[in-house]
Design a protein around this motif. Sequence first.
Motif, short mmCIF file in Angstrom:
data_model
loop_
_atom_site.label_atom_id
_atom_site.label_comp_id
_atom_site.label_asym_id
_atom_site.label_seq_id
_atom_site.Cartn_x
_atom_site.Cartn_y
_atom_site.Cartn_z
N VAL A 41 0.85 -1.19 0.00
CA VAL A 41 0.00 0.00 0.00
C VAL A 41 0.89 1.24 0.00
CG1 VAL A 41 -1.76 1.31 1.24
CG2 VAL A 41 -1.85 -1.20 1.22
N GLU A 42 0.68 2.10 -0.97
CA GLU A 42 1.45 3.34 -1.09
C GLU A 42 0.51 4.53 -0.97
OE1 GLU A 42 4.48 5.51 -4.29
OE2 GLU A 42 3.00 4.05 -4.97
N ILE A 43 0.80 5.44 -0.03
CA ILE A 43 0.04 6.68 0.07
C ILE A 43 0.60 7.65 -0.96
CG2 ILE A 43 -0.55 8.66 1.52
CD1 ILE A 43 -2.00 6.09 2.25
N LEU A 44 -0.30 8.20 -1.80
CA LEU A 44 0.12 9.06 -2.90
C LEU A 44 -0.02 10.54 -2.60
CD1 LEU A 44 -1.54 7.14 -5.88
CD2 LEU A 44 0.86 7.08 -5.19
N SER A 45 -1.10 10.93 -1.91
CA SER A 45 -1.36 12.37 -1.76
C SER A 45 -2.50 12.59 -0.77
CB SER A 45 -1.75 13.00 -3.11
OG SER A 45 -2.92 12.38 -3.63
N GLY B 220 -5.94 6.73 6.02
CA GLY B 220 -6.02 6.20 4.66
C GLY B 220 -5.22 4.92 4.50
N TRP B 221 -4.07 4.85 5.17
CA TRP B 221 -3.23 3.66 5.09
C TRP B 221 -3.94 2.46 5.72
CZ3 TRP B 221 -0.60 0.33 8.47
CH2 TRP B 221 0.37 -0.48 7.88
N LYS B 222 -4.65 2.68 6.82
CA LYS B 222 -5.41 1.60 7.45
C LYS B 222 -6.47 1.05 6.50
CE LYS B 222 -5.11 2.95 12.35
NZ LYS B 222 -5.90 3.35 13.55
N VAL B 223 -7.16 1.96 5.82
CA VAL B 223 -8.17 1.54 4.85
C VAL B 223 -7.51 0.77 3.71
CG1 VAL B 223 -9.82 2.37 3.12
CG2 VAL B 223 -9.78 3.40 5.40
N TYR C 98 6.70 12.27 -3.71
CA TYR C 98 5.85 12.55 -2.55
C TYR C 98 6.54 12.01 -1.31
CZ TYR C 98 1.71 12.71 0.45
OH TYR C 98 0.82 12.98 1.46
N GLU C 99 6.63 12.85 -0.29
CA GLU C 99 7.31 12.47 0.95
C GLU C 99 6.27 12.26 2.04
OE1 GLU C 99 9.55 11.10 3.42
OE2 GLU C 99 10.69 11.83 1.70
N ARG C 100 6.10 11.01 2.47
CA ARG C 100 5.05 10.70 3.43
C ARG C 100 5.31 11.32 4.80
NH1 ARG C 100 2.62 4.64 4.61
NH2 ARG C 100 1.43 5.18 6.47
N SER C 101 6.57 11.53 5.16
CA SER C 101 6.88 12.08 6.49
C SER C 101 6.38 13.51 6.66
CB SER C 101 8.38 12.02 6.76
OG SER C 101 9.09 12.85 5.84
N THR C 102 6.26 14.24 5.55
CA THR C 102 5.78 15.63 5.60
C THR C 102 4.44 15.81 4.91
OG1 THR C 102 6.93 16.22 3.55
CG2 THR C 102 8.16 16.50 5.62
#
Length: 519
Positions: A313-317, A350-353, A409-413
């Motif tokens: 799973v990758e968070i995009l935005s 969103g990552w949980k979903v 895209y940087e998930r930490s920020t």
Amino acid sequence: MQELKDVASEYSQPFRNLQRELRESWQKIEEFDGGDCDIIIIPSLSLDQQEMQKVPGAYHYEERHLFSLIRLRNPRTRLIYITSEPLHPMIVDYYLQLLPGIPFSHARDRLLLFSTYDASAKSLTQKILERPRLMERIRSSVRPTKSYMVCYNSTPLERELSVKLGIPLWASDPDLLYWGTKSGSRQIFEESGVPYPDGSELVWNVPDLAEATAQLWERQPHLQRIVIKLNEGFSGEGNAILELKSIAPTALAEKAKVIEDCFPNLRFQAAGENWENFSSRIPELGAIAEAFIEGEEKFSPSVQGRIVPSGEVEILSTHDQILGGPDGQIFLGCRFPADESYRIALQELGWKVGQNLAKKGALERFGVDFLAVFTSDGKWDIQAIEINLRKGGTTHPFMALKLLTNGRYERSTGLFYSQQGRPKYYVASDNLKKDRYRGLLPNDLMDIIADNQLHFDSGTGTGTVFHLMGCLSEYGKLGLTSIGNSSQEAEEIYNKVVKVLDRETASDLRFERGSSQSA
């Protein structure tokens, strides 16, 4: 009904076999995005066609996927793009000119365009399936072992097309469509431990909907409004608002009858909608009742992700949605990124979903819409509203940014950075719509863009990318993504476009009035 089930059964196993090949071919994100492959773009909005009629110029939304042409910056990629009606050559040229470092002719040679020459109110995929000779031309144009299909949303139609072409579809199996409905979303939220509003189970007739609404009001007597949602509505067009302030409190046994009598007075979010039509869709699509979340400082953020063939799973935005309509329920556009005070929390929800969806076998894009309300104790109350198990209104602007800047895209920020390490921001809309824009041809828009330097500048990584240009002449409707190096700059670039278009079309209005007076 049995015939439909037999058809679905016929294609289900071959479809799964093709998807297994896809998962085995690409195990890493980097390999998938940068490989030597042929990509078939099926920009079909395979949604309920009656609901689609609520969207002006709906079939022109096939143009929203034209950001995919920027993938031709990879010199080993070939694209096959299919539309209901032929694309205006200038629109195609516009996107190809955005490619950094790739000769125009080289990119154009790797792009194949097909059309069904059919503007009827059917989904594009259905039109393709009705044309076996067209399918044969598509099949013969690709390398079978090095190709895959992408689409707006995955339905039994896309599954059938995938099997008949022998090309795997990078999208969720249509058997998982329920998880993208209103009731399916609520079940996922419950399973994932993600907060969501109180609401009802799925119902299929008006009396049961009235009963479910009454029970919700009984549980939540403080409610001022309740949202009635068609289970498979989209973009807020299938929502209606029930005002409770005008209904006298009664016993539960009487509430359902009183509420049912009030249904014809619902405030519908789609223009031109009425109770007769809305209620006729309930036995077909199903409906739910859901608590309307109130709040003086309330925002509608969303998070986008994707599930890659390996299952990761990758968070995009994240985005703050721009909503309109009578009660702020209809999607008009978005701002990237979402507000910094809650964007990281959004990502985690969103990552949980996404993790839940991945376990159920979902693939490719998903989005989760939320409501964020600032509470009296100085915190954000974030509740999930629905899942979009498909591409959406935030997909094309973000992908345009990513492909144009080649950034990350940087998930930490929760920020997106250009290759030079500069954060990027944008304001995007599918609904810049004014009557005065009617009659503008794609050529006219190109003249306005060039004369006023509105185009995207690859040197600074700022400017505006346009879409839905085919919708402009008939409907006065245009899409755009304005990219800046700050949220303020992005807003200013967007406002400049609107100001210029208004100024340019003001002279057209004067000409029309003059012609009318002369006649």
